[in-house]
Scaffold this motif. Sequence first.
Motif, short mmCIF file in Angstrom:
data_model
loop_
_atom_site.label_atom_id
_atom_site.label_comp_id
_atom_site.label_asym_id
_atom_site.label_seq_id
_atom_site.Cartn_x
_atom_site.Cartn_y
_atom_site.Cartn_z
N VAL A 1 0.87 -1.18 0.00
CA VAL A 1 0.00 0.00 0.00
C VAL A 1 0.90 1.23 0.00
N ALA A 2 0.70 2.11 -0.96
CA ALA A 2 1.62 3.24 -1.13
C ALA A 2 0.87 4.49 -1.56
N GLN A 3 1.51 5.61 -1.32
CA GLN A 3 0.90 6.92 -1.63
C GLN A 3 1.86 7.74 -2.48
N LEU A 4 1.35 8.30 -3.56
CA LEU A 4 2.11 9.24 -4.38
C LEU A 4 1.54 10.64 -4.14
N ILE A 5 2.39 11.54 -3.69
CA ILE A 5 1.99 12.93 -3.46
C ILE A 5 2.41 13.76 -4.66
N ILE A 6 1.43 14.46 -5.27
CA ILE A 6 1.71 15.33 -6.41
C ILE A 6 1.41 16.76 -5.98
N PRO A 7 2.43 17.52 -5.58
CA PRO A 7 2.19 18.91 -5.18
C PRO A 7 1.77 19.75 -6.38
N GLY A 8 0.74 20.56 -6.21
CA GLY A 8 0.31 21.43 -7.30
C GLY A 8 -0.34 20.65 -8.43
N ALA A 9 -0.35 21.25 -9.61
CA ALA A 9 -1.06 20.68 -10.75
C ALA A 9 -0.17 19.74 -11.56
N ILE A 10 -0.81 18.76 -12.21
CA ILE A 10 -0.12 17.92 -13.19
C ILE A 10 0.17 18.80 -14.41
N GLU A 11 1.40 18.73 -14.93
CA GLU A 11 1.82 19.64 -16.00
C GLU A 11 2.44 18.87 -17.15
N GLU A 12 1.80 18.92 -18.31
CA GLU A 12 2.39 18.28 -19.49
C GLU A 12 3.72 18.94 -19.83
N GLY A 13 4.71 18.13 -20.10
CA GLY A 13 6.03 18.65 -20.44
C GLY A 13 6.94 18.85 -19.24
N SER A 14 6.39 18.75 -18.02
CA SER A 14 7.19 18.91 -16.82
C SER A 14 8.10 17.70 -16.62
N ALA A 15 9.31 17.95 -16.14
CA ALA A 15 10.23 16.86 -15.89
C ALA A 15 9.79 16.00 -14.71
N GLU A 16 8.94 16.56 -13.84
CA GLU A 16 8.50 15.83 -12.64
C GLU A 16 7.03 15.48 -12.64
N LYS A 17 6.19 16.31 -13.29
CA LYS A 17 4.74 16.13 -13.14
C LYS A 17 4.00 15.97 -14.46
N ASP A 18 4.72 15.60 -15.52
CA ASP A 18 4.06 15.22 -16.77
C ASP A 18 3.34 13.89 -16.54
N PRO A 19 2.17 13.68 -17.16
CA PRO A 19 1.45 12.41 -16.94
C PRO A 19 2.28 11.16 -17.22
N ASP A 20 3.11 11.19 -18.27
CA ASP A 20 3.94 10.02 -18.56
C ASP A 20 4.96 9.77 -17.45
N VAL A 21 5.52 10.85 -16.91
CA VAL A 21 6.49 10.72 -15.81
C VAL A 21 5.82 10.15 -14.58
N LEU A 22 4.62 10.65 -14.27
CA LEU A 22 3.89 10.18 -13.10
C LEU A 22 3.45 8.73 -13.27
N ALA A 23 3.03 8.35 -14.48
CA ALA A 23 2.64 6.97 -14.73
C ALA A 23 3.82 6.03 -14.52
N GLU A 24 4.99 6.43 -14.98
CA GLU A 24 6.18 5.61 -14.78
C GLU A 24 6.52 5.50 -13.29
#
Length: 235
Positions: free
Chosen positions: A189-212
């Motif tokens: 059981v684990a938790q991913l914290i995403i501060p602020g908005a998901i941002e396409e093209g972001s090195a940290e919060k792009d959807p593909d980065v978060l999915a990985e």
Amino acid sequence: MTATVINSSEISMTTFAIIGAGRGLGATVARRFASEGFEIALVSRSAERVESLAADLRAEGVSARGYVADVRDVASIARTLDEVTAQQGPIEVLQYSPLPDKSFLRPVLETTPADTAAAVEFSVYGPMAAVHQVLQGMRVIGRGTVLFVNGGSAVKPGAHVAGTSIAFAGQSAYAQMMHETLAPEDIHVAQLIIPGAIEEGSAEKDPDVLAEKLWTIHAERGEFRTYAASMEGED
């Protein structure tokens, strides 16, 4: 409600179920887990939207189905997850990531007991019902993962989003207790914290980065909490 009985000798495939599936992060994570051989179950309150998303994913070659449940109705969660198991196989990975209603995001001095009760139904009772429903299946197959995706207010309460801050604190406590209790059974059981908005093209919060990152959390089975980005500046 009686859950579908799972026979471990008959298991040929397992399922990744997303509660709160949408066209942003949910669809991206679905593609990532599908690439690893998972059946995909998309759960949303809107039948029209979830069925459209499932159809688009199937057109891409993803084995996906859409299901309807209201996370504030624990009976509907149990019923829907049982349907997923019956149609697609046992749920090995459950992701709980519905977007909170805007009514939960009021300043603390404007937040009423009714607002807080609704937020707790959404963020505490809902995930508890979901985990309870999938746990038996995970125990039968001998493994499982529950992924909670939260905003920064889950670890740093914000007075401008009081209802969600209160409810996310409860969800975090529940999830961490489950992490500690179920680890010996290889149920992570684990938790991913995403501060602020998901941002396409972001090195940290792009959807593909978060999915990985969510795939890595499932595969590596490490600590309870992972941060997608620094919490610096969050209030």
